[in-house]
Design an enzyme around this catalytic site. Structure first.
Site, PDB file in Angstrom:
ATOM      1  N   GLY A   1       0.828  -1.197   0.000  1.00 62.26           N
ATOM      2  CA  GLY A   1       0.000   0.000   0.000  1.00 62.26           C
ATOM      3  C   GLY A   1       0.867   1.254   0.000  1.00 62.26           C
ATOM      4  O   GLY A   1       2.002   1.235   0.488  1.00 62.26           O
TER       5      GLY A   1
ATOM      6  N   GLN B   1       2.967  10.034   0.993  1.00 61.41           N
ATOM      7  CA  GLN B   1       4.276   9.389   1.173  1.00 61.41           C
ATOM      8  C   GLN B   1       5.242   9.710   0.033  1.00 61.41           C
ATOM      9  O   GLN B   1       6.447   9.526   0.170  1.00 61.41           O
ATOM     10  CB  GLN B   1       4.115   7.865   1.280  1.00 61.41           C
ATOM     11  CG  GLN B   1       3.437   7.405   2.561  1.00 61.41           C
ATOM     12  CD  GLN B   1       3.290   5.894   2.583  1.00 61.41           C
ATOM     13  OE1 GLN B   1       2.313   5.358   2.084  1.00 61.41           O
ATOM     14  NE2 GLN B   1       4.280   5.203   3.132  1.00 61.41           N
TER      15      GLN B   1
ATOM     16  N   CYS C   1       5.762  -0.259   7.043  1.00 62.66           N
ATOM     17  CA  CYS C   1       5.390   0.890   6.219  1.00 62.66           C
ATOM     18  C   CYS C   1       6.581   1.259   5.357  1.00 62.66           C
ATOM     19  O   CYS C   1       7.718   1.243   5.827  1.00 62.66           O
ATOM     20  CB  CYS C   1       5.015   2.059   7.135  1.00 62.66           C
ATOM     21  SG  CYS C   1       4.603   3.564   6.243  1.00 62.66           S
ATOM     22  N   LEU C   2       6.327   1.581   4.094  1.00 67.00           N
ATOM     23  CA  LEU C   2       7.425   1.954   3.197  1.00 67.00           C
ATOM     24  C   LEU C   2       8.133   3.222   3.673  1.00 67.00           C
ATOM     25  O   LEU C   2       9.269   3.465   3.295  1.00 67.00           O
ATOM     26  CB  LEU C   2       6.905   2.141   1.766  1.00 67.00           C
ATOM     27  CG  LEU C   2       6.404   0.859   1.092  1.00 67.00           C
ATOM     28  CD1 LEU C   2       5.863   1.159  -0.289  1.00 67.00           C
ATOM     29  CD2 LEU C   2       7.510  -0.192   1.023  1.00 67.00           C
TER      30      LEU C   2
ATOM     31  N   HIS D   1      -4.479   1.434   7.627  1.00 67.29           N
ATOM     32  CA  HIS D   1      -3.124   1.987   7.693  1.00 67.29           C
ATOM     33  C   HIS D   1      -2.971   3.157   6.710  1.00 67.29           C
ATOM     34  O   HIS D   1      -2.463   4.223   7.067  1.00 67.29           O
ATOM     35  CB  HIS D   1      -2.132   0.853   7.379  1.00 67.29           C
ATOM     36  CG  HIS D   1      -0.702   1.275   7.283  1.00 67.29           C
ATOM     37  ND1 HIS D   1       0.277   0.794   8.130  1.00 67.29           N
ATOM     38  CD2 HIS D   1      -0.069   2.117   6.428  1.00 67.29           C
ATOM     39  CE1 HIS D   1       1.438   1.335   7.803  1.00 67.29           C
ATOM     40  NE2 HIS D   1       1.265   2.139   6.775  1.00 67.29           N
ATOM     41  N   GLU D   2      -3.435   2.961   5.478  1.00 64.04           N
ATOM     42  CA  GLU D   2      -3.275   4.005   4.449  1.00 64.04           C
ATOM     43  C   GLU D   2      -4.165   5.207   4.744  1.00 64.04           C
ATOM     44  O   GLU D   2      -3.773   6.354   4.494  1.00 64.04           O
ATOM     45  CB  GLU D   2      -3.568   3.446   3.056  1.00 64.04           C
ATOM     46  CG  GLU D   2      -2.660   2.305   2.597  1.00 64.04           C
ATOM     47  CD  GLU D   2      -1.180   2.622   2.735  1.00 64.04           C
ATOM     48  OE1 GLU D   2      -0.787   3.797   2.585  1.00 64.04           O
ATOM     49  OE2 GLU D   2      -0.406   1.699   3.013  1.00 64.04           O
TER      50      GLU D   2
ATOM     51  N   HIS E   1      -2.520   7.619   6.970  1.00 65.00           N
ATOM     52  CA  HIS E   1      -1.557   8.505   6.304  1.00 65.00           C
ATOM     53  C   HIS E   1      -2.227   9.807   5.835  1.00 65.00           C
ATOM     54  O   HIS E   1      -1.611  10.868   5.855  1.00 65.00           O
ATOM     55  CB  HIS E   1      -0.932   7.810   5.088  1.00 65.00           C
ATOM     56  CG  HIS E   1       0.225   6.915   5.414  1.00 65.00           C
ATOM     57  ND1 HIS E   1       1.366   7.366   6.032  1.00 65.00           N
ATOM     58  CD2 HIS E   1       0.430   5.590   5.183  1.00 65.00           C
ATOM     59  CE1 HIS E   1       2.223   6.348   6.177  1.00 65.00           C
ATOM     60  NE2 HIS E   1       1.675   5.264   5.677  1.00 65.00           N
TER      61      HIS E   1
HETATM   62 NI    NI Z   1       2.504   3.330   5.557  1.00 69.67          NI
END
Ligand code: NI
Length: 167
Positions: free
Chosen positions: A46, A51, A91-92, A133-134, A137
């Site tokens: 995701g 991000q 998380c990226l 989660h997304e 963000h």
């Molecule tokens: Ni993330």
């Protein structure tokens, strides 16, 4: 298409509240395609636009092993949630950190697709976790915010050390 640079915690730009998407144009489509490519390349399941430095309410998700189900959610809103589950998240924007986070077990989300068409999605398991989660963000929340202060400080130190090393 192009690979985009992913911001890393504790970058302040991850704290921006993402704005509602109003224009469904070529520029948006290009960003969606670039985000999907960047997510697959990472690899991750995701990615939120904030991000990659674009604070708009756009997320891409694909939780399949063979990358066969890319989902694009624009201006997503959680309509209902129930139950609770705890599992390790990553998380990226926080590379190589995995910590348990509690989330709802099932969510119903309403969003627009890349053409501006409204759709609803009921999600459980990894997809449900990923959506929650997304969506965090979009509010400037990173998953480490769900952890204890001590854990978060430790992760912050580790990230800052890592950044110095790669500079
Ligand atoms: Ni993330």
């Amino acid at each position: 298409m192009a690979l985009l640079n992913i911001l890393h915690f504790p970058d302040d730009r991850l704290r921006k509240i993402s704005k509602v998407v109003e224009h469904f144009d070529d520029r948006l489509n290009r960003l969606i395609d670039d985000m999907l490519e960047t997510m697959y390349d990472a690899p991750g399941v995701g990615l939120a636009a904030v991000q990659v430095g674009q604070p708009i309410r756009l997320i891409v998700i694909d939780v399949t092993d063979d990358r066969s189900d890319p989902k694009v959610l624009i201006n997503p809103v959680i309509m209902a949630k129930e139950g609770s589950q705890t599992s390790d998240e990553g998380c990226l924007s926080v590379p190589s950190i995995y910590e348990p986070v509690n989330r709802a077990e099932r969510v119903i989300v309403e969003a627009l697709d890349r053409n501006g068409e409204k759709f609803q999605l009921a999600a459980t398991g990894l997809l449900g976790i990923c959506i929650q989660h997304e969506l965090d963000h979009l509010e400037g929340i990173v998953f480490v915010d769900h952890l204890s202060v001590i854990k978060r400080m430790r992760i912050k130190k580790k990230m800052e050390k890592l950044r110095k090393k790669t500079m």
